[in-house]
Motif scaffolding. Structure first.
Motif, PDB file in Angstrom:
ATOM      1  N   ARG A  21      68.443  37.701  77.812  1.00  0.00           N
ATOM      2  CA  ARG A  21      69.799  37.422  77.340  1.00  0.00           C
ATOM      3  C   ARG A  21      70.548  36.491  78.302  1.00  0.00           C
ATOM      4  O   ARG A  21      71.283  35.607  77.880  1.00  0.00           O
ATOM      5  N   LEU A  22      70.370  36.695  79.590  1.00  0.00           N
ATOM      6  CA  LEU A  22      71.070  35.852  80.561  1.00  0.00           C
ATOM      7  C   LEU A  22      70.582  34.408  80.507  1.00  0.00           C
ATOM      8  O   LEU A  22      71.350  33.479  80.772  1.00  0.00           O
ATOM      9  N   SER A  23      69.311  34.219  80.164  1.00  0.00           N
ATOM     10  CA  SER A  23      68.809  32.855  80.025  1.00  0.00           C
ATOM     11  C   SER A  23      69.359  32.176  78.773  1.00  0.00           C
ATOM     12  O   SER A  23      69.556  30.963  78.751  1.00  0.00           O
ATOM     13  N   ARG A  24      69.629  32.986  77.732  1.00  0.00           N
ATOM     14  CA  ARG A  24      70.187  32.440  76.494  1.00  0.00           C
ATOM     15  C   ARG A  24      71.712  32.376  76.516  1.00  0.00           C
ATOM     16  O   ARG A  24      72.312  31.609  75.786  1.00  0.00           O
ATOM     17  N   GLU A  25      72.304  33.241  77.368  1.00  0.00           N
ATOM     18  CA  GLU A  25      73.759  33.317  77.460  1.00  0.00           C
ATOM     19  C   GLU A  25      74.179  33.116  78.922  1.00  0.00           C
ATOM     20  O   GLU A  25      74.552  34.069  79.613  1.00  0.00           O
ATOM     21  N   PRO A  26      74.103  31.889  79.416  1.00  0.00           N
ATOM     22  CA  PRO A  26      74.326  31.643  80.848  1.00  0.00           C
ATOM     23  C   PRO A  26      75.718  32.022  81.339  1.00  0.00           C
ATOM     24  O   PRO A  26      75.906  32.216  82.545  1.00  0.00           O
ATOM     25  N   LYS A  27      76.684  32.148  80.449  1.00  0.00           N
ATOM     26  CA  LYS A  27      78.038  32.498  80.862  1.00  0.00           C
ATOM     27  C   LYS A  27      78.281  34.001  80.868  1.00  0.00           C
ATOM     28  O   LYS A  27      79.359  34.460  81.273  1.00  0.00           O
ATOM     29  N   SER A  28      77.292  34.777  80.430  1.00  0.00           N
ATOM     30  CA  SER A  28      77.447  36.234  80.399  1.00  0.00           C
ATOM     31  C   SER A  28      77.367  36.804  81.811  1.00  0.00           C
ATOM     32  O   SER A  28      76.672  36.276  82.683  1.00  0.00           O
TER      33      SER A  28
END
Length: 424
Positions: free
Chosen positions: A325-332
């Motif tokens: 998820r962090l790779s797909r959502e870098p602003k998370s």
């Protein structure tokens, strides 16, 4: 009539008058031959006929030929060995996968065959089986962990050169407590050299373009997000990891205070029993009339900067989910994603993670809100010795860390008094 006289050679040496037998004559000849052979060997050690110069010239050539042939055989055997090692690695991987499936199947079978006992005695399974270690994924790290870990457990911190001063405070306190099983994962060459100069166990990952770029230049949140990807190899190798941010002070050995009955044991961001361990929160919506009150279950999030994770399938799945998820959502924010994946239940369109979890004691594994808002103002709680204090709620970390050391290590009772509760 006079008898004929026998020749002297036909008589026996003993004077018995009996003629020598055929066997005796052969034995005598052999003895003579052996004697002559010994004499020749003594007088002519190189033989009666010397080796020709031509033969002498040809001997080294034959030696060269044998040496060349031997070298070719060695190279062939090496290639065969390398091929067998590759096949062995593939077989081990297949065995690990099959063993893992068998473990899960047996675990499911056990649950299916479980007979319910009397009322009040039934307890479900809480501890998932550990994975089969696979050292082929990272032999270099496996060798380091064999030297550092104690009972297959260790503390791990991830750091780059941006936090070198705080990192030194972190490992200085670990050394003071006497903890030996800890490791710094260096994200750049500077931290690696620094740790080696301070005799601190360090591991520098093999070059990885994505991780290297973030590790060298990233801030706290960016570096924190990397740990979920990095920790996966530790778990695959069969080690339990106590992940630690570097703004944490150690005052006791944390491994003496773990329960090890869950996939994840984490410290809480909660500041009292209700917020840390959960409570029933009532939501009021007056427009609903009779049904205006709705009960909700609340718990403050786990802190992703300090948690103990066992090498189980749910644990590895958690790391994969968060890293993905962090790779797909870098602003998370990694802590928000960590808790969402850990707590959100299965629902339409989403399959929740089936991982067991435990909240750590908030007065042993203490966050800085608990310390500065509650503990330092309570005469009884001030006397308790925490395992760790995490300066997660305050930005002036280094000053407060030094004060916490003065308070708990050097006994300076007023060391914490001049700080505000919050960060104003």
């Amino acid at each position: 009539m006079a008898g004929r006289r026998e020749a002297p050679l036909m008589r026996s040496g003993s004077g018995s008058g009996q003629p020598l037998s055929r066997g005796s004559r052969i034995a005598a000849a052999v003895a003579v031959g052996v004697t002559l052979g010994c004499v020749c060997a003594f007088l002519y050690p190189d033989g009666l006929i010397s080796r020709s110069s031509d033969s002498a010239l040809h001997w080294p050539r034959r030696a060269d030929s044998v040496a060349c042939e031997t070298s070719e055989k060695v190279d062939y055997l090496k290639s065969q060995l390398a091929s067998l090692e590759r096949k062995n690695a593939e077989f081990r991987k297949q065995i690990n996968e099959l063993s893992m499936k068998l473990q899960m199947a047996e675990h499911g079978k056990t649950k299916a065959l479980y007979r319910a006992g009397p009322f009040g005695t039934v307890k479900a399974f809480r501890t998932n089986p550990t994975v089969m270690p696979d050292e082929t994924i990272n032999p270099r790290l496996a060798k380091i962990l064999q030297q550092v870990a104690v009972k297959k457990e260790l503390i791990v911190a991830v750091a780059n050169s941006n936090v070198k001063q705080t990192l030194e405070m972190w490992f200085t306190n670990i050394k003071r407590v006497g903890i030996s099983n800890y490791l710094v994962v260096a994200l750049d060459d500077s931290v690696e050299s620094f740790c080696k100069s301070k005799d601190v166990p360090v591991y520098r990952r093999d070059p990885d373009e994505g991780i290297d770029s973030i590790g060298k230049t990233g801030g706290n949140h960016a570096v924190s997000a990397l740990k979920f990807q990095i920790l996966r190899e530790f778990l695959q190798l069969g080690y339990s990891v106590l992940l630690s941010d570097i703004d944490i002070m150690f005052f006791q050995n944390p491994f003496d205070h773990l329960h090890r009955d869950s996939d994840i044991e984490s410290m809480s961001d909660g500041h009292n029993n209700m917020t840390a361990y959960g409570f029933n929160d009532v939501f009021d919506e007056p427009s609903m009339g009779w049904a205006r009150y709705a009960h909700t279950m609340r718990i403050w999030v786990y802190n992703s900067g300090f948690f103990f994770i066992r090498p189980t399938i749910p644990s590895i799945e958690l790391l994969d989910r968060v890293a993905g998820r962090l790779s797909r959502e870098p602003k998370s924010w990694d802590q928000a994603v960590f808790n969402e994946e850990l707590f959100f239940p299965s629902h339409p369109g989403y399959e929740g993670l089936h991982a067991s979890k435990r909240t750590m004691d908030i007065y042993l594994f203490m966050n800085s809100k608990v310390l500065f808002k509650t503990v330092r103002k309570d005469a009884y709680l001030r006397n308790l010795k925490p395992v760790i204090v995490h300066l997660n709620y305050h930005p002036d970390k280094e000053e407060r860390m030094k004060a916490v050391i003065e308070f708990y290590v050097n006994g300076k009772q007023n060391a914490l008094d001049h700080f505000p509760d919050g960060s104003e």
